[in-house]
Design an enzyme around this catalytic site. Structure first.
Site: not given
Ligand code: NAP
Length: 288
Positions: A97, A120, A53
């Protein structure tokens, strides 16, 4: 042989669009879209995901700031970091994460992220906005799947879509997005009866199960489009190999279109994360 929906190629196009947008935001508004990435602990898979990422962000001109907390960190320490990032005007997106070490409460962390910085798309307010068809930050993996599906189905209206898996991060948001496209949507899961025949009736099958090669040619109607979200590590001749939830070798000869693993949904997920970060930066600066 099915048409291969190339996630590497398509994600490069999305990243190109992100890079142009970032360039415009920098030049015209002095805004540098910035993503804070929070990693807790030393899980090797999570470390790889975070590294990918951060690398892709750099390529697209998105600024990324990494925060690495040790595996024993307390909920208070993590919540305080989220709070600081929520209040930092330089930070437009926050990604924690997952999965977190088991002593930490994921739901609490997700709800602590400011909805405008929730790149997200997991915050309950963004989940609700998606379910009710309002503009929101949409979870990256289903968003990437939709871009792939649009390549082969510019109009999905009336198609039968079956999603295998009902997780909050893939299955459920995928259903909401397909419904918005006027598909007839069925979600199947571990308790579903006649799962194979339900899949065989589908024009579109999205597999998000986490079981290597579960879905074989017997599950797929000839000509159907198959999107494979699964990422499973299997042993082949003593070597670790990544494979999807779909048995590619048996399904590809009969499907109309299919995504590979690796090189399918995975790269699209990261591209959509950066798309969301840029959108979040614009929205927070009233440049939508
Ligand atoms: P998850 O939370 O574990 O959910 C799996 C779902 O599959 C559950 O709804 C489960 O049913 C269902 N299921 C399990 N076994 C089944 C079976 N034999 N038949 C039918 N349904 C079954 O998984 P997830 O987070 O959605 O992830 C799914 C896969 O996608 C994993 O391989 C993950 O690594 C991968 N993934 C990839 C990306 C990407 O960027 N490519 C992103 C996210 C996830 P129940 O609800 O009844 O238990």
């Amino acid at each position: 042989m099915a048409h291969l929906i190339d996630g590497k190629k398509l994600s490069a196009q999305v990243l190109q669009e992100v890079a142009s947008e970032v360039k415009m935001l920098r030049a015209e508004h002095d805004i540098v879209p910035t993503l804070a990435v929070v990693l807790v602990g030393e899980d090797p898979a999570s470390q790889v995901y975070v590294r990918n990422k951060v690398n892709r962000a750099e390529e697209a001109g998105v600024c990324s700031i990494s925060h690495h907390l040790d595996a024993e960190c307390t909920q208070d320490v993590l919540n305080k970091l989220i709070d600081d990032l929520n209040n930092d005007p330089q930070v437009h997106g926050i990604l924690v994460q997952l999965p977190l070490p088991s002593h930490l409460n994921e739901e609490e962390v997700i709800a602590a992220i400011h909805p405008l910085k929730d790149v997200d798309g997991f915050h309950p307010l963004n989940v609700g906005a998606l379910a009710s068809g309002r503009p929101s930050l949409v979870p990256c993996t289903p968003q990437g799947c939709m871009i792939m599906l649009h390549q082969v189905h510019p109009d999905m209206s009336g198609k039968n879509a079956v999603i295998v898996g009902r997780s909050n991060i893939v299955g459920k948001p995928m259903a909401a997005l397909l419904l918005q496209e006027n598909c007839t949507v069925t979600i199947v899961h571990s308790r579903t009866k006649n799962i194979e025949s339900l899949c065989r009736n589908a024009d579109i099958v999205v597999a998000a199960v986490g079981r290597a090669k579960l879905i074989n040619a017997d599950w797929i109607r000839p000509g159907a489009t198959v999107i494979d979200v699964g990422i499973n590590a299997i042993d082949v001749d003593g070597k670790r190999k990544l494979t999807g939830d779909v048995d590619f070798e048996s399904v590809a000869p009969i499907a109309g279109a299919i995504t590979p693993v690796p090189g399918g949904v995975g790269p699209m997920t990261i591209a959509c994360l950066l798309l969301n970060t840029t959108r979040a930066a614009k929205r927070q600066s009233d440049k939508t």
